[in-house]
Scaffold this motif. Sequence first.
Motif, PDB file in Angstrom:
ATOM      1  N   PRO A  23      12.889  11.448  15.394  1.00 58.98           N
ATOM      2  CA  PRO A  23      14.337  11.556  15.605  1.00 58.98           C
ATOM      3  C   PRO A  23      15.095  10.950  14.430  1.00 58.98           C
ATOM      4  O   PRO A  23      14.606  10.043  13.763  1.00 58.98           O
ATOM      5  N   ARG A  24      16.258  11.454  14.162  1.00 54.94           N
ATOM      6  CA  ARG A  24      17.096  10.954  13.072  1.00 54.94           C
ATOM      7  C   ARG A  24      17.837   9.710  13.563  1.00 54.94           C
ATOM      8  O   ARG A  24      18.981   9.783  14.005  1.00 54.94           O
ATOM      9  N   ALA A  26      18.089   5.167  12.941  1.00 53.41           N
ATOM     10  CA  ALA A  26      17.835   4.072  11.996  1.00 53.41           C
ATOM     11  C   ALA A  26      16.463   3.455  12.205  1.00 53.41           C
ATOM     12  O   ALA A  26      15.763   3.135  11.239  1.00 53.41           O
ATOM     13  N   ASP A  27      16.039   3.284  13.472  1.00 53.06           N
ATOM     14  CA  ASP A  27      14.742   2.664  13.717  1.00 53.06           C
ATOM     15  C   ASP A  27      13.595   3.543  13.216  1.00 53.06           C
ATOM     16  O   ASP A  27      12.563   3.040  12.775  1.00 53.06           O
ATOM     17  N   ALA A  28      13.766   4.851  13.233  1.00 51.56           N
ATOM     18  CA  ALA A  28      12.738   5.752  12.698  1.00 51.56           C
ATOM     19  C   ALA A  28      12.667   5.631  11.178  1.00 51.56           C
ATOM     20  O   ALA A  28      11.566   5.616  10.603  1.00 51.56           O
ATOM     21  N   THR A  29      13.804   5.502  10.535  1.00 49.92           N
ATOM     22  CA  THR A  29      13.830   5.332   9.081  1.00 49.92           C
ATOM     23  C   THR A  29      13.148   4.031   8.681  1.00 49.92           C
ATOM     24  O   THR A  29      12.348   4.001   7.729  1.00 49.92           O
ATOM     25  N   VAL A  30      13.431   2.968   9.406  1.00 46.05           N
ATOM     26  CA  VAL A  30      12.799   1.672   9.130  1.00 46.05           C
ATOM     27  C   VAL A  30      11.292   1.770   9.348  1.00 46.05           C
ATOM     28  O   VAL A  30      10.500   1.273   8.542  1.00 46.05           O
ATOM     29  N   LEU A  31      10.902   2.421  10.423  1.00 47.47           N
ATOM     30  CA  LEU A  31       9.472   2.594  10.705  1.00 47.47           C
ATOM     31  C   LEU A  31       8.775   3.339   9.568  1.00 47.47           C
ATOM     32  O   LEU A  31       7.695   2.939   9.114  1.00 47.47           O
ATOM     33  N   LEU A  32       9.391   4.388   9.076  1.00 49.33           N
ATOM     34  CA  LEU A  32       8.806   5.154   7.968  1.00 49.33           C
ATOM     35  C   LEU A  32       8.662   4.295   6.711  1.00 49.33           C
ATOM     36  O   LEU A  32       7.646   4.374   6.018  1.00 49.33           O
ATOM     37  N   ASP A  33       9.661   3.474   6.438  1.00 49.11           N
ATOM     38  CA  ASP A  33       9.588   2.578   5.272  1.00 49.11           C
ATOM     39  C   ASP A  33       8.435   1.590   5.415  1.00 49.11           C
ATOM     40  O   ASP A  33       7.661   1.383   4.473  1.00 49.11           O
ATOM     41  N   PHE A  34       8.316   0.979   6.580  1.00 44.59           N
ATOM     42  CA  PHE A  34       7.229   0.026   6.804  1.00 44.59           C
ATOM     43  C   PHE A  34       5.870   0.720   6.750  1.00 44.59           C
ATOM     44  O   PHE A  34       4.906   0.183   6.195  1.00 44.59           O
ATOM     45  N   LEU A  35       5.791   1.892   7.319  1.00 47.58           N
ATOM     46  CA  LEU A  35       4.540   2.651   7.314  1.00 47.58           C
ATOM     47  C   LEU A  35       4.110   2.970   5.887  1.00 47.58           C
ATOM     48  O   LEU A  35       2.942   2.780   5.511  1.00 47.58           O
ATOM     49  N   GLU A  36       5.047   3.422   5.071  1.00 40.45           N
ATOM     50  CA  GLU A  36       4.725   3.724   3.675  1.00 40.45           C
ATOM     51  C   GLU A  36       4.293   2.462   2.932  1.00 40.45           C
ATOM     52  O   GLU A  36       3.298   2.475   2.192  1.00 40.45           O
ATOM     53  N   ASP A  37       5.012   1.370   3.143  1.00 38.56           N
ATOM     54  CA  ASP A  37       4.640   0.106   2.488  1.00 38.56           C
ATOM     55  C   ASP A  37       3.240  -0.338   2.896  1.00 38.56           C
ATOM     56  O   ASP A  37       2.442  -0.761   2.052  1.00 38.56           O
ATOM     57  N   ASP A  38       2.940  -0.261   4.188  1.00 38.93           N
ATOM     58  CA  ASP A  38       1.616  -0.665   4.664  1.00 38.93           C
ATOM     59  C   ASP A  38       0.516   0.214   4.090  1.00 38.93           C
ATOM     60  O   ASP A  38      -0.546  -0.281   3.696  1.00 38.93           O
ATOM     61  N   LEU A  39       0.758   1.509   4.041  1.00 41.37           N
ATOM     62  CA  LEU A  39      -0.247   2.420   3.475  1.00 41.37           C
ATOM     63  C   LEU A  39      -0.496   2.112   2.002  1.00 41.37           C
ATOM     64  O   LEU A  39      -1.645   2.057   1.548  1.00 41.37           O
ATOM     65  N   ARG A  40       0.566   1.884   1.252  1.00 36.74           N
ATOM     66  CA  ARG A  40       0.402   1.563  -0.171  1.00 36.74           C
ATOM     67  C   ARG A  40      -0.321   0.225  -0.348  1.00 36.74           C
ATOM     68  O   ARG A  40      -1.193   0.080  -1.204  1.00 36.74           O
ATOM     69  N   GLU A  41       0.035  -0.753   0.471  1.00 37.25           N
ATOM     70  CA  GLU A  41      -0.598  -2.063   0.385  1.00 37.25           C
ATOM     71  C   GLU A  41      -2.092  -1.958   0.726  1.00 37.25           C
ATOM     72  O   GLU A  41      -2.943  -2.556   0.062  1.00 37.25           O
ATOM     73  N   GLY A  42      -2.415  -1.182   1.742  1.00 42.07           N
ATOM     74  CA  GLY A  42      -3.810  -0.984   2.116  1.00 42.07           C
ATOM     75  C   GLY A  42      -4.601  -0.267   1.035  1.00 42.07           C
ATOM     76  O   GLY A  42      -5.735  -0.649   0.725  1.00 42.07           O
ATOM     77  N   LEU A  43      -4.010   0.755   0.462  1.00 40.04           N
ATOM     78  CA  LEU A  43      -4.695   1.475  -0.617  1.00 40.04           C
ATOM     79  C   LEU A  43      -4.903   0.590  -1.838  1.00 40.04           C
ATOM     80  O   LEU A  43      -5.947   0.658  -2.500  1.00 40.04           O
ATOM     81  N   ASP A  44      -3.931  -0.265  -2.128  1.00 46.30           N
ATOM     82  CA  ASP A  44      -4.059  -1.197  -3.239  1.00 46.30           C
ATOM     83  C   ASP A  44      -5.204  -2.177  -2.984  1.00 46.30           C
ATOM     84  O   ASP A  44      -6.024  -2.452  -3.868  1.00 46.30           O
ATOM     85  N   ALA A  45      -5.284  -2.705  -1.762  1.00 47.15           N
ATOM     86  CA  ALA A  45      -6.368  -3.624  -1.405  1.00 47.15           C
ATOM     87  C   ALA A  45      -7.714  -2.921  -1.479  1.00 47.15           C
ATOM     88  O   ALA A  45      -8.700  -3.489  -1.970  1.00 47.15           O
ATOM     89  N   LEU A  46      -7.767  -1.691  -1.013  1.00 48.01           N
ATOM     90  CA  LEU A  46      -9.014  -0.919  -1.107  1.00 48.01           C
ATOM     91  C   LEU A  46      -9.437  -0.732  -2.559  1.00 48.01           C
ATOM     92  O   LEU A  46     -10.622  -0.813  -2.880  1.00 48.01           O
ATOM     93  N   GLY A  47      -8.480  -0.496  -3.420  1.00 46.65           N
ATOM     94  CA  GLY A  47      -8.778  -0.348  -4.842  1.00 46.65           C
ATOM     95  C   GLY A  47      -9.388  -1.613  -5.419  1.00 46.65           C
ATOM     96  O   GLY A  47     -10.330  -1.550  -6.223  1.00 46.65           O
ATOM     97  N   ASP A  48      -8.873  -2.771  -5.003  1.00 51.50           N
ATOM     98  CA  ASP A  48      -9.436  -4.034  -5.471  1.00 51.50           C
ATOM     99  C   ASP A  48     -10.855  -4.238  -4.959  1.00 51.50           C
ATOM    100  O   ASP A  48     -11.722  -4.727  -5.687  1.00 51.50           O
ATOM    101  N   VAL A  49     -11.105  -3.863  -3.711  1.00 51.65           N
ATOM    102  CA  VAL A  49     -12.452  -3.975  -3.149  1.00 51.65           C
ATOM    103  C   VAL A  49     -13.397  -3.037  -3.882  1.00 51.65           C
ATOM    104  O   VAL A  49     -14.514  -3.428  -4.269  1.00 51.65           O
ATOM    105  N   GLU A  50     -12.959  -1.817  -4.124  1.00 55.60           N
ATOM    106  CA  GLU A  50     -13.786  -0.863  -4.869  1.00 55.60           C
ATOM    107  C   GLU A  50     -14.083  -1.383  -6.273  1.00 55.60           C
ATOM    108  O   GLU A  50     -15.216  -1.296  -6.758  1.00 55.60           O
TER     109      GLU A  50
END
Length: 110
Positions: A23-24, A26-50
């Motif tokens: 739905p359009r 504000a809480d959905a927009t915030v959720l998307l921002d946090f989701l993107e940040d978490d995914l990027r942070e996780g991928l970065d951590a995975l890169g360090d482990v690799e």
Amino acid sequence: MTLRRVSVDPLRQSIEHLGERLPRRADATVLLDFLEDDLREGLDALGDVESHFTELIAALRPGTLSPRTLVDVSDEALVLKRLALLEDVVLRLRRRMSQAAGMMRQPPTT
């Protein structure tokens, strides 16, 4: 005239695709921002482990194999911190994905 090549960010595209289904609000927009940040942070951590494992394998090659190299490359402090962060990110992602699923089930507002 020069053409600029625009790089495609598959993570960003995925977040935008999910955003189209939420739905359009504000809480959905915030959720998307946090989701993107978490995914990027996780991928970065995975890169360090690799990278850590790649360094371990490289240390076992004939030209670099020595007792000192084995001790130096086996320092696990950074990789253990990144694994702890990765565990936290996975838990946050689970919560955020559940929130997104709940929002997708809600009827659209007008």
